[in-house]
Design a protein around this motif. Structure first.
Motif, PDB file in Angstrom:
ATOM      1  N   PRO A 186      31.324  71.809  70.547  1.00 40.08           N
ATOM      2  CA  PRO A 186      32.336  70.794  69.816  1.00 40.08           C
ATOM      3  C   PRO A 186      32.776  70.126  69.805  1.00 40.08           C
ATOM      4  N   ILE A 187      33.127  69.164  70.485  1.00 32.14           N
ATOM      5  CA  ILE A 187      32.996  67.198  70.847  1.00 32.14           C
ATOM      6  C   ILE A 187      31.668  66.875  70.876  1.00 32.14           C
ATOM      7  N   LEU A 188      30.857  67.117  71.408  1.00 34.65           N
ATOM      8  CA  LEU A 188      29.562  66.111  71.600  1.00 34.65           C
ATOM      9  C   LEU A 188      29.502  65.671  70.120  1.00 34.65           C
ATOM     10  N   ILE A 189      29.368  67.426  69.270  1.00 39.98           N
ATOM     11  CA  ILE A 189      28.583  67.089  67.990  1.00 39.98           C
ATOM     12  C   ILE A 189      29.222  65.657  67.012  1.00 39.98           C
ATOM     13  N   PRO A 190      30.314  66.671  66.476  1.00 42.05           N
ATOM     14  CA  PRO A 190      30.754  65.758  65.633  1.00 42.05           C
ATOM     15  C   PRO A 190      31.186  64.278  66.444  1.00 42.05           C
ATOM     16  N   SER A 191      31.351  64.174  68.126  1.00 44.56           N
ATOM     17  CA  SER A 191      31.271  62.313  67.972  1.00 44.56           C
ATOM     18  C   SER A 191      29.997  61.852  67.860  1.00 44.56           C
ATOM     19  N   LEU A 192      28.817  62.158  68.654  1.00 42.17           N
ATOM     20  CA  LEU A 192      28.064  61.473  68.257  1.00 42.17           C
ATOM     21  C   LEU A 192      27.778  60.879  66.864  1.00 42.17           C
ATOM     22  N   THR A 193      27.761  62.353  66.383  1.00 40.21           N
ATOM     23  CA  THR A 193      27.198  61.783  65.329  1.00 40.21           C
ATOM     24  C   THR A 193      28.135  60.400  64.450  1.00 40.21           C
ATOM     25  N   THR A 194      29.241  60.582  64.813  1.00 37.62           N
ATOM     26  CA  THR A 194      30.576  59.249  64.637  1.00 37.62           C
ATOM     27  C   THR A 194      29.839  58.334  65.565  1.00 37.62           C
ATOM     28  N   LEU A 195      29.567  58.272  66.332  1.00 35.77           N
ATOM     29  CA  LEU A 195      29.299  56.771  67.211  1.00 35.77           C
ATOM     30  C   LEU A 195      27.631  56.680  66.643  1.00 35.77           C
ATOM     31  N   LEU A 196      26.647  57.218  66.260  1.00 32.60           N
ATOM     32  CA  LEU A 196      26.182  56.628  64.779  1.00 32.60           C
ATOM     33  C   LEU A 196      26.148  56.436  64.157  1.00 32.60           C
ATOM     34  N   CYS A 197      27.005  57.020  63.499  1.00 32.65           N
ATOM     35  CA  CYS A 197      27.492  56.203  62.349  1.00 32.65           C
ATOM     36  C   CYS A 197      28.357  55.205  62.304  1.00 32.65           C
ATOM     37  N   GLY A 198      29.649  55.198  63.961  1.00 28.93           N
ATOM     38  CA  GLY A 198      29.864  53.670  63.822  1.00 28.93           C
ATOM     39  C   GLY A 198      29.006  52.031  63.841  1.00 28.93           C
ATOM     40  N   ILE A 199      27.308  52.410  65.038  1.00 33.03           N
ATOM     41  CA  ILE A 199      26.383  51.647  65.516  1.00 33.03           C
ATOM     42  C   ILE A 199      25.709  50.964  64.192  1.00 33.03           C
ATOM     43  N   ILE A 200      25.641  52.186  63.267  1.00 30.04           N
ATOM     44  CA  ILE A 200      25.055  51.768  61.951  1.00 30.04           C
ATOM     45  C   ILE A 200      25.991  50.918  60.853  1.00 30.04           C
ATOM     46  N   MET A 201      26.998  51.373  61.425  1.00 34.08           N
ATOM     47  CA  MET A 201      27.978  50.566  60.269  1.00 34.08           C
ATOM     48  C   MET A 201      28.236  48.985  60.887  1.00 34.08           C
ATOM     49  N   LEU A 202      28.075  48.638  62.030  1.00 35.70           N
ATOM     50  CA  LEU A 202      27.970  47.526  62.931  1.00 35.70           C
ATOM     51  C   LEU A 202      27.036  46.570  62.347  1.00 35.70           C
ATOM     52  N   GLU A 203      25.896  47.034  62.496  1.00 35.21           N
ATOM     53  CA  GLU A 203      25.187  46.708  62.273  1.00 35.21           C
ATOM     54  C   GLU A 203      24.421  46.174  60.555  1.00 35.21           C
ATOM     55  N   VAL A 204      24.309  47.145  59.901  1.00 34.71           N
ATOM     56  CA  VAL A 204      24.628  46.749  58.218  1.00 34.71           C
ATOM     57  C   VAL A 204      25.639  45.664  57.879  1.00 34.71           C
ATOM     58  N   SER A 205      26.845  46.091  58.327  1.00 38.10           N
ATOM     59  CA  SER A 205      27.794  44.623  58.405  1.00 38.10           C
ATOM     60  C   SER A 205      27.315  43.493  58.020  1.00 38.10           C
ATOM     61  N   PHE A 206      26.470  43.052  58.327  1.00 36.82           N
ATOM     62  CA  PHE A 206      26.285  41.814  58.335  1.00 36.82           C
ATOM     63  C   PHE A 206      25.304  41.572  57.303  1.00 36.82           C
ATOM     64  N   PHE A 207      24.719  42.399  56.265  1.00 30.57           N
ATOM     65  CA  PHE A 207      24.017  42.242  55.431  1.00 30.57           C
ATOM     66  C   PHE A 207      24.813  42.401  53.916  1.00 30.57           C
ATOM     67  N   PHE A 208      25.871  42.587  54.425  1.00 32.68           N
ATOM     68  CA  PHE A 208      26.951  42.430  52.965  1.00 32.68           C
ATOM     69  C   PHE A 208      28.231  41.585  53.334  1.00 32.68           C
ATOM     70  N   HIS A 209      28.880  40.861  52.236  1.00 33.22           N
ATOM     71  CA  HIS A 209      29.486  39.964  51.968  1.00 33.22           C
ATOM     72  C   HIS A 209      30.285  40.013  52.053  1.00 33.22           C
ATOM     73  N   GLU A 210      30.810  38.964  52.207  1.00 33.07           N
ATOM     74  CA  GLU A 210      32.324  38.794  53.347  1.00 33.07           C
ATOM     75  C   GLU A 210      33.094  39.809  53.409  1.00 33.07           C
ATOM     76  N   GLN A 211      34.161  40.170  52.493  1.00 29.24           N
ATOM     77  CA  GLN A 211      34.923  41.048  52.526  1.00 29.24           C
ATOM     78  C   GLN A 211      34.571  42.151  52.946  1.00 29.24           C
ATOM     79  N   ALA A 212      33.627  43.148  51.761  1.00 29.31           N
ATOM     80  CA  ALA A 212      32.700  44.359  52.446  1.00 29.31           C
ATOM     81  C   ALA A 212      32.620  44.155  53.850  1.00 29.31           C
TER      82      ALA A 212
END
Length: 561
Positions: A186-212
């Protein structure tokens, strides 16, 4: 009206969706029916069950007998006290050869009939005073364990955990591993999902304009850090490594960063950026984090003893979120959809996190980050839904703008660019001095009035469509326009004079073989001129004059024009 129909077409459900809907509904009903009615043999992977020792345990603290208890037990003890639990192992229904329980910041020794089976924590060597950490204690039992006297000796590093024994199980090692993973799912499934989302957000953030990009980057840092902390707290790290001290320190380091990244993310929104309280929280959280690690490095204060300050920062952040929300409502500011979704996500995460903070100070039997993992998952889910909805809205608005732009620059009847597009292109040519020499061709359809008067306007429209199609076909590499009722224009930088003349002749001949009615062929008069030192407007006038001469000649010869 045509443009509005185009817009509505983009917004209507597709035919494929409508066709698939009955099948989807039938599929859902079948799933419910199967789940409610199907009964089969139990072949789950927990075929090697584990058993909780439910009998009475004798308890002593520093040699002083405290009577008997059942687990979980929380005797009155302090850090450094030796708490001893003793019971007799009874035979279980199936084969068992392992014993396991979870210890929290305690030194452990396990005996059977007075013989030491295993010891934990005493052999650790650390540069500064440090808790032995929390770990699953597991030991293989000898073959004659039934009826043996089991003794568990616990020495707590902190007052809070001194003598705590939540439960002891016996079974097989495979059964224990299954129970650990199953209990953490019950902790692994949502936490692994959100960890993956966090990593993806970090990677794609460098392709957005400054504020976004900045907002997405801090959201990714907050999400990944919090998810990693929750995963390390899920009591599964021993499946990969036995270095419990490393994981324990990582847990506290990551947790101390959560308030900082939370406030950094909040400050990317204007509602929070103008709050002096929130800006103060960023400084306070950073200072708190630095002080905690400095004291830890010097061996003056243990991480667990300083966790109250991190909880305080989180509580102050929750208060700040509520304070900003109340201020916005009081000042009558109407929150947009994005802000409403943000406050909803923050409220949900704050409530779940608050529940875990309360649970931390109350002895319980389950994992201490259960609610935080659910809250974080809901937080990311709400913001993700908001982002997807916003993106869908942006896409719909983009489609609308494209449709309106196309309508504004396209001749509805022929599909060619219209007069507005022609004027804008001409203005661009007027502004650009360093370009290739421009060829301008004016074309006027002969006899359109006669066709409209004698064959009808529908036939006239058909004739215009035919001419436009042929114009676009022959001058495919050029700009082609319908600039009036029966007037067309071509702007070209692609051809030499000879090449352009050949294409114009082919176009004229192609038009002349088209018949709009029995005995009536189409005709067009064309005039084209190269700039050759003139400006673009002079060239247009000369091309129009040449076309007019040919049109007059056609009128003199055929009596219509």
């Amino acid at each position: 009206m045509d443009g509005w129909n185009l817009i509505k077409k983009h917004r209507r459900p597709s035919l494929q969706m409508l066709a698939a809907l009955p099948a989807v509904l039938v599929g859902i009903m079948m799933i419910l029916w199967v789940c409610l009615t199907t009964v089969s043999e139990n072949v789950t992977l927990d075929s090697e069950p584990t058993y909780q020792i439910t009998g009475l345990w004798r308890v002593s603290v520093n040699g002083e007998e405290r009577g008997t208890v059942t687990l979980p037990a929380y005797p009155s003890a302090r850090a450094g006290d030796c708490v001893v639990y003793t019971t007799v192992l009874e035979e279980q229904p199936t084969f068992c050869n392992y014993l396991m329980f979870h210890s929290s910041h305690q030194y452990v020794r396990i005996y059977l009939d007075g013989k030491l089976l295993t010891s934990y924590g005493r052999a650790q060597k650390t540069p500064i005073p440090m808790s032995p950490g929390s770990a699953w204690q597991n030991v293989r039992l000898p073959s004659d364990w039934v009826g043996g006297e089991l003794t568990i000796e616990l020495v707590g590093y902190y007052d809070y955990y001194a003598g705590e024994l939540l439960g002891v199980e016996i079974g097989t090692k495979a059964g224990f591993l299954y129970d650990i993973v199953k209990g953490a799912l019950p902790i692994l499934i949502p936490s692994l999902t959100t960890l993956l989302c966090g990593i993806i957000m970090l990677e794609v953030s460098f392709f957005f304009h400054e504020q976004a990009g900045k907002r997405l980057r801090y959201l990714g840092l907050f999400t990944a850090t919090t998810a990693a902390w929750i995963l390390l707290e899920a009591h599964i790290t021993q499946l990969f490594s036995g270095d419990t001290l490393l994981y324990m320190n990582l847990i506290f380091i990551l947790f101390s960063l959560v308030p900082i990244f939370t406030v950094c993310y909040l400050l990317t929104y204007s509602e929070f950026a103008k709050s002096r309280y929130i800006r103060f929280l960023l400084v306070a959280s950073s200072v708190n984090c630095i002080v905690i690690h400095a004291l830890r490095f010097l061996g003056l204060v243990d991480y667990l003893k300083s966790i109250l300050s991190v909880h305080l920062m989180l509580l102050l952040t929750m208060y700040g979120i509520l304070k900003v929300y109340i201020r916005e409502k009081r000042e009558g500011h109407k929150l947009n959809r994005e802000s409403r979704m943000l406050f909803t996500a923050l409220l949900v995460f704050s409530i779940f996190s608050l529940m875990d903070i309360v649970r931390f100070y109350i002895p319980i039997t389950d994992i201490a980050t259960w609610y935080s993992s659910i809250g974080l998952f809901c937080f990311v889910l709400i913001l993700g839904y908001s982002a997807v909805r916003q993106e869908a809205q942006n896409k719909a608005e983009h489609i609308e703008r494209e449709i309106y732009r196309k309508l504004a620059y396209t001749d509805i009847l022929t599909g060619l660019k219209n007069r507005t597009a022609f004027e804008e292109q001409m203005e661009r040519y007027r502004q650009i001095s360093s370009r290739s020499s421009l060829m301008i061709m004016m074309a006027d359809m002969n006899g359109l009035k006669w066709i409209n008067d004698n064959l009808g306007h529908k036939a006239g429209d058909q004739a215009l469509v035919i001419v436009a199609h042929l114009l676009e076909k022959h001058f495919c590499n050029c700009y082609c326009y319908r600039i009036g009722g029966d007037e067309f224009c071509v702007l070209s930088e692609q051809y030499t004079d000879q090449e352009f003349a050949a294409v114009a002749e082919e176009f004229t001949q192609a038009v002349s073989v088209q018949k709009i009615a029995e005995g009536h062929s189409l005709s067009i008069s064309c005039g084209y001129v190269r700039e050759n030192g003139w400006d673009v407007d002079q060239t247009l006038v000369k091309a129009d004059a040449e076309m007019y001469e040919k049109k007059m000649a056609y009128r003199s010869q055929h009596g219509i024009g």
